[in-house]
Structures are given as structure tokens and as C-alpha cells.
Design an enzyme around this catalytic site. Structure first.
Site, PDB file in Angstrom:
ATOM      1  N   HIS A  17       5.591 -15.819 -36.421  1.00 36.37           N
ATOM      2  CA  HIS A  17       4.161 -15.498 -36.502  1.00 36.37           C
ATOM      3  C   HIS A  17       3.780 -14.458 -35.449  1.00 36.37           C
ATOM      4  O   HIS A  17       3.048 -13.508 -35.732  1.00 36.37           O
ATOM      5  CB  HIS A  17       3.307 -16.749 -36.249  1.00 36.37           C
ATOM      6  CG  HIS A  17       3.444 -17.845 -37.263  1.00 36.37           C
ATOM      7  ND1 HIS A  17       3.650 -19.161 -36.920  1.00 36.37           N
ATOM      8  CD2 HIS A  17       3.399 -17.816 -38.617  1.00 36.37           C
ATOM      9  CE1 HIS A  17       3.715 -19.902 -38.001  1.00 36.37           C
ATOM     10  NE2 HIS A  17       3.577 -19.112 -39.060  1.00 36.37           N
ATOM     11  N   LYS A  41      -4.870 -31.689 -45.492  1.00 38.25           N
ATOM     12  CA  LYS A  41      -3.562 -31.863 -44.856  1.00 38.25           C
ATOM     13  C   LYS A  41      -3.744 -32.546 -43.505  1.00 38.25           C
ATOM     14  O   LYS A  41      -4.797 -32.434 -42.888  1.00 38.25           O
ATOM     15  CB  LYS A  41      -2.909 -30.496 -44.610  1.00 38.25           C
ATOM     16  CG  LYS A  41      -2.187 -29.919 -45.795  1.00 38.25           C
ATOM     17  CD  LYS A  41      -1.403 -28.701 -45.324  1.00 38.25           C
ATOM     18  CE  LYS A  41      -0.737 -27.966 -46.481  1.00 38.25           C
ATOM     19  NZ  LYS A  41      -0.180 -26.686 -46.021  1.00 38.25           N
ATOM     20  N   ARG A  90       9.421 -13.646 -45.343  1.00 38.63           N
ATOM     21  CA  ARG A  90      10.721 -13.881 -44.708  1.00 38.63           C
ATOM     22  C   ARG A  90      11.875 -13.602 -45.659  1.00 38.63           C
ATOM     23  O   ARG A  90      12.885 -13.044 -45.266  1.00 38.63           O
ATOM     24  CB  ARG A  90      10.829 -15.331 -44.224  1.00 38.63           C
ATOM     25  CG  ARG A  90      10.029 -15.632 -43.001  1.00 38.63           C
ATOM     26  CD  ARG A  90       9.916 -17.106 -42.792  1.00 38.63           C
ATOM     27  NE  ARG A  90       9.298 -17.739 -43.957  1.00 38.63           N
ATOM     28  CZ  ARG A  90       8.904 -18.988 -44.011  1.00 38.63           C
ATOM     29  NH1 ARG A  90       9.080 -19.791 -42.988  1.00 38.63           N
ATOM     30  NH2 ARG A  90       8.337 -19.464 -45.098  1.00 38.63           N
ATOM     31  N   SER A 129       7.452 -23.228 -39.546  1.00 36.80           N
ATOM     32  CA  SER A 129       6.787 -24.268 -38.749  1.00 36.80           C
ATOM     33  C   SER A 129       7.322 -25.640 -39.128  1.00 36.80           C
ATOM     34  O   SER A 129       7.511 -26.502 -38.259  1.00 36.80           O
ATOM     35  CB  SER A 129       5.276 -24.221 -38.986  1.00 36.80           C
ATOM     36  OG  SER A 129       4.745 -23.011 -38.512  1.00 36.80           O
TER      37      SER A 129
HETATM   38  O1  PNS Z   1       0.606 -20.798 -43.150  1.00 42.78           O
HETATM   39  P1  PNS Z   1       0.346 -21.175 -44.586  1.00 42.78           P
HETATM   40  O2  PNS Z   1       0.042 -22.642 -44.707  1.00 42.78           O
HETATM   41  O3  PNS Z   1       1.445 -20.733 -45.513  1.00 42.78           O
HETATM   42  O4  PNS Z   1      -0.975 -20.356 -45.015  1.00 42.78           O
HETATM   43  C1  PNS Z   1      -1.553 -20.496 -46.297  1.00 42.78           C
HETATM   44  C2  PNS Z   1      -2.977 -19.900 -46.337  1.00 42.78           C
HETATM   45  C3  PNS Z   1      -3.803 -20.443 -45.182  1.00 42.78           C
HETATM   46  C4  PNS Z   1      -2.905 -18.394 -46.210  1.00 42.78           C
HETATM   47  C5  PNS Z   1      -3.614 -20.243 -47.703  1.00 42.78           C
HETATM   48  O5  PNS Z   1      -3.359 -21.583 -48.001  1.00 42.78           O
HETATM   49  C6  PNS Z   1      -5.125 -20.026 -47.699  1.00 42.78           C
HETATM   50  O6  PNS Z   1      -5.600 -18.933 -47.540  1.00 42.78           O
HETATM   51  N1  PNS Z   1      -5.877 -21.144 -47.854  1.00 42.78           N
HETATM   52  C7  PNS Z   1      -7.311 -21.138 -47.845  1.00 42.78           C
HETATM   53  C8  PNS Z   1      -7.854 -21.616 -49.194  1.00 42.78           C
HETATM   54  C9  PNS Z   1      -7.821 -20.488 -50.218  1.00 42.78           C
HETATM   55  O7  PNS Z   1      -8.400 -19.443 -50.026  1.00 42.78           O
HETATM   56  N2  PNS Z   1      -7.116 -20.727 -51.337  1.00 42.78           N
HETATM   57  C10 PNS Z   1      -7.029 -19.741 -52.401  1.00 42.78           C
HETATM   58  C11 PNS Z   1      -5.803 -18.850 -52.257  1.00 42.78           C
HETATM   59  S1  PNS Z   1      -4.333 -19.744 -52.682  1.00 42.78           S
END
Ligand code: PNS
Length: 161
Positions: A17, A41, A90, A129
């Protein structure tokens, strides 16, 4: 001024990150790390802890700020004037998930939110993570995965070392 948001869970922040944050901060005038406060979560670190970890780890990067957000990323982006979301890739296994998020955000925002992918440095391509948490929970060495102060906090959560 070119600004972007780098959203994620960051539970916990890894060197992967940090590498993306540094490189995005070189490309954009301002980068906001958007830490997702996801009530569905149960993260290892609370939203306050994750934001504080990110603030500490990025304190030497003047054009990086750290905020938490909840709900849809497109809403947060619209309300705060972001048109670019940065994500790290990645490996090919990330691609399908990331493409789906990127296209969903493009659709939900009416074309207003684009996604820019930065490919992870190969040094960090194995890092996640969830992997860090699993290794730490068994008392394994995570010193190559996260900054030292983060490793200490992770071990404290698992009552190891
Ligand atoms: O680090 P992560 O958990 O892979 O990040 C995922 C993230 C936070 C980018 C994604 O889950 C997100 O933007 N969630 C907010 C809810 C949202 O906007 N959902 C619609 C797009 S899938």
C-alpha cells in the site's frame, strides 16, 4: 490541480500500500487515502486505528492526507471533487475483481469517476493484508510486510511476541 483518492480497507497497511501511495503522490498534486469504514465487516483494526496508522506512515509525504469514508465510494468522490480513484494491481488474480469495481464505479458515477491502476512493485506482489494477519496470528515474521510500528500493533492484537 490534479487530485485523486486511493480507497481501501488497509487492515492493516502494508508496504505494498505504501509503495502505491508514494508513487501516486508523485503523479498527483494531492492524494487522499480513503479508509473504508465498512460496518458489514469486522476488521482487526478499528477505523480510528487504521486512519492513525496511515497518518503516521505518511507523515513525511506532504501531499498525502488520510480520511475515512463509509457508503459508496462514488458518493464520497462526488461530494469531495475526486474524478480519479487509484488502485494497485498485484497480479492477474486481482484484475477481475478490480475491473469489476472500476466499471461499477464508472457506471454509478455516470462516467465521473475513473480508476487508475498502478502495478505493484514485484517486491510486494505477494503481499496482502489478509496474509499478514494470518502469518502474525501464528506468530510468524511480518517484518518484511509492514512498517515496524504496524507489526508491533498487529502482534498486540493477536497477543503474540
Ligand atoms: O482494500 P479493499 O478491501 O480491497 O478495498 C475495496 C474498496 C474499499 C475499494 C471497495 O470495497 C469500495 O470502494 N467500497 C465502498 C463501497 C462501494 O463503493 N461499492 C461499490 C463499488 S464495488
Amino acid at each position: 490541480m490534479k487530485k485523486a483518492i486511493y480507497p481501501g480497507s488497509f487492515d492493516p497497511l502494508t508496504f505494498g500500500h505504501l509503495d502505491i501511495i508514494r508513487r501516486a503522490a508523485d503523479i498527483f498534486d494531492d492524494i487522499t487515502v480513503g479508509v473504508l469504514d465498512n460496518h458489514t465487516k469486522t476488521p482487526l483494526f478499528s477505523i480510528e486505528e487504521r486512519v492513525n496508522i496511515l497518518k503516521e506512515a505518511t507523515k513525511d509525504m506532504p501531499n498525502v492526507k488520510v480520511e475515512s469514508f463509509s457508503g459508496l465510494l462514488v458518493e464520497y468522490a462526488k461530494n469531495n471533487g475526486y474524478h480519479v480513484s487509484v488502485r494497485g494491481l498485484r497480479a492477474i488474480t486481482d484484475f477481475e475483481y478490480e475491473l469489476q469495481i472500476a466499471q461499477t464505479n464508472k457506471m454509478l458515477s455516470g462516467g465521473e469517476l475513473d480508476t487508475m491502476f498502478l502495478t505493484s512493485d514485484v517486491e510486494f506482489s505477494y503481499l496482502s493484508s489478509s496474509g499478514v494477519k494470518e502469518i502474525a496470528s501464528f506468530g510468524g515474521d511480518i517484518s518484511h510486510c509492514v512498517p515496524e510500528f504496524v507489526a508491533k500493533l498487529v502482534y498486540e492484537k493477536y497477543n503474540v511476541k
